[in-house]
Design a protein around this motif. Sequence first.
Motif, PDB file in Angstrom:
ATOM      1  N   THR A 169     -21.174  60.952  29.385  1.00 40.07           N
ATOM      2  CA  THR A 169     -21.443  62.384  29.491  1.00 40.07           C
ATOM      3  C   THR A 169     -22.929  62.614  29.718  1.00 40.07           C
ATOM      4  O   THR A 169     -23.755  61.720  29.473  1.00 40.07           O
ATOM      5  N   SER A 170     -23.256  63.834  30.195  1.00 41.99           N
ATOM      6  CA  SER A 170     -24.642  64.248  30.441  1.00 41.99           C
ATOM      7  C   SER A 170     -25.364  63.252  31.349  1.00 41.99           C
ATOM      8  O   SER A 170     -26.489  62.813  31.069  1.00 41.99           O
ATOM      9  N   PRO A 200     -13.546  60.796  28.277  1.00 46.09           N
ATOM     10  CA  PRO A 200     -14.902  60.668  28.828  1.00 46.09           C
ATOM     11  C   PRO A 200     -15.426  59.239  28.727  1.00 46.09           C
ATOM     12  O   PRO A 200     -15.396  58.620  27.670  1.00 46.09           O
ATOM     13  N   GLY A 215     -21.442  65.828  35.664  1.00 45.02           N
ATOM     14  CA  GLY A 215     -22.209  65.175  34.611  1.00 45.02           C
ATOM     15  C   GLY A 215     -21.372  64.329  33.678  1.00 45.02           C
ATOM     16  O   GLY A 215     -21.920  63.553  32.893  1.00 45.02           O
ATOM     17  N   THR A 216     -20.054  64.466  33.723  1.00 44.76           N
ATOM     18  CA  THR A 216     -19.146  63.697  32.865  1.00 44.76           C
ATOM     19  C   THR A 216     -18.144  62.972  33.739  1.00 44.76           C
ATOM     20  O   THR A 216     -17.543  63.576  34.640  1.00 44.76           O
ATOM     21  N   ALA A 275     -16.037  65.863  35.569  1.00 41.27           N
ATOM     22  CA  ALA A 275     -16.021  67.106  34.799  1.00 41.27           C
ATOM     23  C   ALA A 275     -17.454  67.533  34.531  1.00 41.27           C
ATOM     24  O   ALA A 275     -18.403  66.764  34.729  1.00 41.27           O
ATOM     25  N   ASP A 276     -17.619  68.785  34.077  1.00 45.63           N
ATOM     26  CA  ASP A 276     -18.930  69.351  33.751  1.00 45.63           C
ATOM     27  C   ASP A 276     -19.882  69.286  34.942  1.00 45.63           C
ATOM     28  O   ASP A 276     -21.058  68.911  34.815  1.00 45.63           O
ATOM     29  N   GLY A 277     -19.358  69.638  36.116  1.00 43.27           N
ATOM     30  CA  GLY A 277     -20.211  69.654  37.291  1.00 43.27           C
ATOM     31  C   GLY A 277     -20.682  68.288  37.729  1.00 43.27           C
ATOM     32  O   GLY A 277     -21.734  68.163  38.360  1.00 43.27           O
ATOM     33  N   GLU A 335     -31.514  71.671  28.989  1.00 41.98           N
ATOM     34  CA  GLU A 335     -30.714  70.824  29.878  1.00 41.98           C
ATOM     35  C   GLU A 335     -31.537  69.678  30.459  1.00 41.98           C
ATOM     36  O   GLU A 335     -31.055  68.553  30.567  1.00 41.98           O
ATOM     37  N   ARG A 339     -30.027  75.563  29.570  1.00 40.69           N
ATOM     38  CA  ARG A 339     -28.637  75.652  30.003  1.00 40.69           C
ATOM     39  C   ARG A 339     -28.308  77.092  30.393  1.00 40.69           C
ATOM     40  O   ARG A 339     -28.977  78.024  29.946  1.00 40.69           O
TER      41      ARG A 339
END
Length: 530
Positions: free
Chosen positions: A56-57, A53, A84-85, A80-82, A151, A181
Amino acid sequence: MSALDPKWVLERSKSLFAGFTTGQKAISGVAVVAVLVGGLMFMSWAGKPTYVPLFTSLSAADAAAITAKLTETKTPYQLADGGGTIMVPQSELYQKRIDLSGAGLPAGGTQGYSLLDKQSLTSSEFQQQVTYQRALEGELSKTIEAIDGVEAAVVHLAVPQKSVFADDKSKTSGSVLVKTRPGATLSPQQVEAVVHLVSSSVPGLAPADVTVADGAGRVLNMPGTDGGGSAVADARTQQTLSFQNAKAQAVQSMLDNVLGPGRAVVRVVADLNYDQQTTNTERYITDKNAVPLNITTSKETYTGTGSPVGGVLGPDNISVPTGAAGGQTKYQKDNVTRNNAVGTEKQTVTSALGQVRRMSIAVVLDQAAPAADPATVSKLVSAAAGINTTRGDTVQVSQMAFDTTAAKTAKAELAAASAAKQKSQLMSMIKTGLILLVVALAVFWLVRKSRQVQRTPVYLPSDSLDEALQALLAAEESRALAPAGARELEQPDPAHVQRLAVRSEIGELIERQPDEVARLLRGWLADRRS
């Protein structure tokens, strides 16, 4: 020809492969293909970089800006993570972080006090106030997003302008919109934390003036409340349930050991007092044997003539004299005052929250339970639960037949499910065994097929192998001594052609099956000697 010559090696390989049987050729082909595929997969796996990563976020704006920068520098990345990452190869992680930080990325979806760094000298007071309010809202949003389960968060503050000419001052208020979330919900304690975080960060903002809502439009904290009522109620409910469950478990475990599992049902209802009470007590302490602090003594004496004042009241409430007017009168009065030391004891007692105000226990015994005496069970339960009759605690023990229909049905369903699971496992094992058996038989057949001896019939021109070999050698010598032209003009001898064919076939047979030919020759020699 040298053994290191590529042509010799190629010809030798071709001759060896030509001597393989069909099964050997198939196995060799499959093995070569497997080795090639495995090598390609290993090279692809070994050459693939490890992604870690980078950030992130991330918000959508930051993710778009960062991926654009990575595309410009031709840096491979993965999402990754939609989205967000963002992940990059491990070898370029730190360098890319430094490069993107120099470009001001990630900028953050919500800007906080960094907005104050962008103000110019020509900004008006209104612009400065609005920028400060935006910065404060951004910092509060970041703080709330750090809570587990949140979130995203949006904070709006309504801060009235200060004026010295206004008589009625409006209150500062705030609103918070939180997006949780997936699968997460905010507990009353977390809602209370959000309310007090916002109210404590804004001057003049009371907790009762903060509104909290979630992404579904539900109001988590209404105006006029401080956010602590629901949290306190939830905490008290949890404490009451914990107390009741602990008492019921203690009594249930005792009855299970005495009567057997499933022979008794225990329910406990407790009324806990959460009112905080403070009692102040003041008591004076005296000691009769103690020495007085001071003593005051007074004495009054009178001696003279005359009668004392007094008599019997008449009808008109006038005193009627009863004695003579003359006479001797004496009067003496002694007065002693002692001031003793007095001690004072003050005591303040604050009762703890959650004290038991009243507790009721209900126990139902199975009628089929052996040695189930309700009176004895009642005494045991009272002693185990700490029943206090002075505060109104009660214990009710009854005995009746239990309805075991549901238990029997559940037991039958459990047995059926267990049998079905065992059957499924058995069928799976049988299928696996059959597959392994088929594979083993196929491998055994291929190995046996590859080792199967293929006997080629050999037709010799004479009854003896020596005579055949001598005839072959003589034909070769005569052919070698003959002139070249004669060798070209002479007609081929059918016997000679047959010998050549036999020789070629014997050579191929020796190359394919040297062990079998050697065994055949040894047998012929043994027959000849005998």
